[in-house]
Structures are given as structure tokens and as C-alpha cells.
Design a protein around this motif. Structure first.
Motif, short mmCIF file in Angstrom:
data_model
loop_
_atom_site.label_atom_id
_atom_site.label_comp_id
_atom_site.label_asym_id
_atom_site.label_seq_id
_atom_site.Cartn_x
_atom_site.Cartn_y
_atom_site.Cartn_z
N ASP A 122 0.89 -1.17 0.00
CA ASP A 122 0.00 0.00 0.00
C ASP A 122 0.92 1.21 0.00
O ASP A 122 1.53 1.55 1.01
N ARG A 123 1.08 1.83 -1.17
CA ARG A 123 2.01 2.96 -1.33
C ARG A 123 1.51 4.15 -0.52
O ARG A 123 0.38 4.59 -0.70
N GLN A 124 2.36 4.66 0.34
CA GLN A 124 2.05 5.79 1.20
C GLN A 124 3.05 6.91 0.94
O GLN A 124 4.24 6.65 0.79
N PHE A 125 2.56 8.13 0.93
CA PHE A 125 3.44 9.29 0.78
C PHE A 125 3.56 9.94 2.15
O PHE A 125 2.60 10.50 2.67
N VAL A 126 4.74 9.84 2.74
CA VAL A 126 5.00 10.34 4.09
C VAL A 126 5.73 11.69 3.98
O VAL A 126 6.73 11.78 3.27
N ASP A 134 7.76 6.13 12.60
CA ASP A 134 6.54 6.42 13.36
C ASP A 134 5.34 6.58 12.43
O ASP A 134 4.27 6.02 12.66
N ALA A 135 5.53 7.32 11.34
CA ALA A 135 4.43 7.56 10.40
C ALA A 135 3.96 6.26 9.76
O ALA A 135 2.75 6.02 9.63
N LEU A 136 4.89 5.38 9.38
CA LEU A 136 4.50 4.13 8.74
C LEU A 136 3.81 3.18 9.70
O LEU A 136 2.85 2.50 9.34
N ARG A 139 0.32 4.44 10.12
CA ARG A 139 -0.49 4.14 8.93
C ARG A 139 -0.84 2.66 8.87
O ARG A 139 -1.92 2.29 8.45
N LEU A 140 0.08 1.79 9.30
CA LEU A 140 -0.22 0.36 9.37
C LEU A 140 -1.35 0.11 10.37
O LEU A 140 -2.29 -0.64 10.08
N LEU A 141 -1.30 0.76 11.52
CA LEU A 141 -2.35 0.60 12.53
C LEU A 141 -3.69 1.15 12.06
O LEU A 141 -4.75 0.65 12.45
N ALA A 142 -3.66 2.18 11.22
CA ALA A 142 -4.90 2.78 10.72
C ALA A 142 -5.59 1.90 9.68
O ALA A 142 -6.76 2.10 9.38
N GLY A 143 -4.88 0.94 9.12
CA GLY A 143 -5.45 0.06 8.12
C GLY A 143 -5.16 0.54 6.72
O GLY A 143 -4.52 1.58 6.52
N PRO A 144 -5.63 -0.21 5.74
CA PRO A 144 -5.30 0.12 4.35
C PRO A 144 -5.86 1.47 3.92
O PRO A 144 -6.87 1.93 4.44
N SER A 145 -5.19 2.06 2.95
CA SER A 145 -5.64 3.34 2.40
C SER A 145 -6.93 3.14 1.62
O SER A 145 -7.33 2.02 1.30
N SER A 146 -7.54 4.25 1.27
CA SER A 146 -8.78 4.19 0.49
C SER A 146 -8.53 3.54 -0.88
O SER A 146 -9.45 2.97 -1.46
N ALA A 147 -7.31 3.61 -1.37
CA ALA A 147 -7.00 3.00 -2.67
C ALA A 147 -7.16 1.47 -2.61
O ALA A 147 -7.61 0.86 -3.57
N LEU A 148 -6.81 0.86 -1.49
CA LEU A 148 -6.96 -0.59 -1.35
C LEU A 148 -8.28 -0.98 -0.70
O LEU A 148 -8.81 -2.06 -0.96
N GLY A 149 -8.79 -0.09 0.14
CA GLY A 149 -10.09 -0.34 0.77
C GLY A 149 -10.18 -1.68 1.46
O GLY A 149 -9.27 -2.07 2.18
N ASP A 150 -11.26 -2.40 1.20
CA ASP A 150 -11.46 -3.69 1.87
C ASP A 150 -10.98 -4.86 1.01
O ASP A 150 -11.37 -6.00 1.23
N SER A 151 -10.11 -4.60 0.04
CA SER A 151 -9.59 -5.69 -0.80
C SER A 151 -8.43 -6.42 -0.14
O SER A 151 -7.95 -7.41 -0.67
N VAL A 152 -7.96 -5.92 1.00
CA VAL A 152 -6.88 -6.56 1.75
C VAL A 152 -7.30 -6.70 3.20
O VAL A 152 -8.30 -6.14 3.64
N GLN A 153 -6.51 -7.45 3.94
CA GLN A 153 -6.77 -7.65 5.36
C GLN A 153 -5.54 -7.24 6.16
O GLN A 153 -4.44 -7.15 5.63
#
Length: 183
Positions: A122-126, A134-136, A139-153
């Protein structure tokens, strides 16, 4: 908090302007043209190429950028911005200087018993000003980005929180203290 940008805003706007939930990225030069008979109101246009969401995801979004900007002249003769929409506008070069693209990984759903799970990036721009580890982790704890949505776990249990900011020592060892849910 974008102190340099706020220096160009009028005092009332300086208190209320927000960098917004997303960053709009443009390519090439911006065109600036006055609106109607006003000498203080302008239309800024350009070629929009993408957006960085509040979740750090980058989405290609090609189209026309069009923003109305109003200026005023102070008694000192200095021009300031009186009205501008919420949000940041960055050129592709500014995006590349201001953000570090990094991947956070999530699990692909198990398609069948024979398939092993695999990781999906899940590509993230920090922001370069943020502590990257810390930022990553956040973001991992927040769950996948809107780009991946519920297509991953995620393998992170619900309600898992960071107990302290992530620490990185001089040798590059990262320490992450998580709440008991992760155990």
C-alpha cells in the motif's frame, strides 16, 4: 504548520486556513489571470495530475486545476492573500521534495486453501518532516488506504494502539510499543 505559506495570508485567514484533507498535485506552470474588473481577484489554473489523500495514498487524477485567489494590499504596501481554498497545491517537483513514497504491507485475502497468503503493498506518501518509522507504523495501525479499501486484510487486532511514539536508535533499530491487543 506551513509557517511560510501562512506568512502570505491575511491575519484573519492565517487563523482559519487549513492545509486540508488532501494535497492536489499539478504539473507544469500555472496560469494566473485577473477575474472581471477586479485587480485583486485572480483565477489560477493548471494541469492537475494527482492527489495525496489524508491517508497518504496517491491517486492519479488528471484534469484541470482551477482556484480563485483574492488579494488585498496592506497599509504598508505589502500584498497578502485574503481568500484561497483550503488545501495544498504542490507541483510534481514539490511533491517529490516534500514526500517520501514508502510501502506499508497488508495481507491479500486467502483465495483458497491451496494458496498461501501474500503481501500487498500500500504505497504511502509520508511528509519528509515526519519521523518515517513512526508515520508508517501509525499508517499500518490505521489500516489500508482508500486505494486498497477492503480488498486486503490486516493482521493487526482491532483497537491496537501505539503506547509511545516509535523510536529509532542510532543503529537504525526501531522500537514499537503496542497495546495488549497485539499479544
Amino acid at each position: 504548520d506551513h509557517a511560510i505559506a501562512r506568512d502570505y495570508l491575511s491575519t484573519p485567514l492565517r487563523k482559519t486556513w487549513r492545509d486540508g484533507p488532501q494535497v492536489t498535485v499539478f504539473e507544469g506552470a500555472l496560469s494566473i489571470s485577473p477575474l472581471a474588473a477586479s485587480k485583486e481577484t485572480f483565477r489560477v489554473t493548471g494541469q492537475r495530475v494527482g492527489r495525496i489523500g489524508s491517508d497518504g495514498s496517491y491517486r492519479k487524477d488528471v484534469g484541470t486545476l482551477s482556484v480563485r485567489v483574492q488579494l488585498s494590499r496592506l497599509a504598508s504596501g505589502r500584498w497578502v492573500i485574503d481568500d484561497v481554498p483550503t488545501g495544498l497545491l504542490l507541483s510534481t517537483a514539490d511533491r517529490d521534495r516534500s514526500f517520501i513514497p514508502s510501502n506499508v504491507y497488508f495481507l491479500a485475502p486467502d483465495a483458497s486453501a491451496d494458496d498461501g497468503r501474500h503481501l500487498v503493498p500500500d504505497r504511502q506518501f509520508v511528509p519528509v518532516t515526519a519521523d518515517r518509522a513512526d508515520a508508517l507504523v501509525r499508517r499500518l495501525l490505521a489500516g489500508p488506504s482508500s486505494a486498497l479499501g477492503d480488498s486486503v486484510q490486516t493482521a493487526i487486532p482491532r483497537n491496537t494502539t501505539l503506547l509511545q511514539p516509535v523510536r529509532t536508535d542510532a543503529d537504525g533499530l526501531v522500537t514499537v510499543e503496542l497495546s495488549r491487543q497485539v499479544a
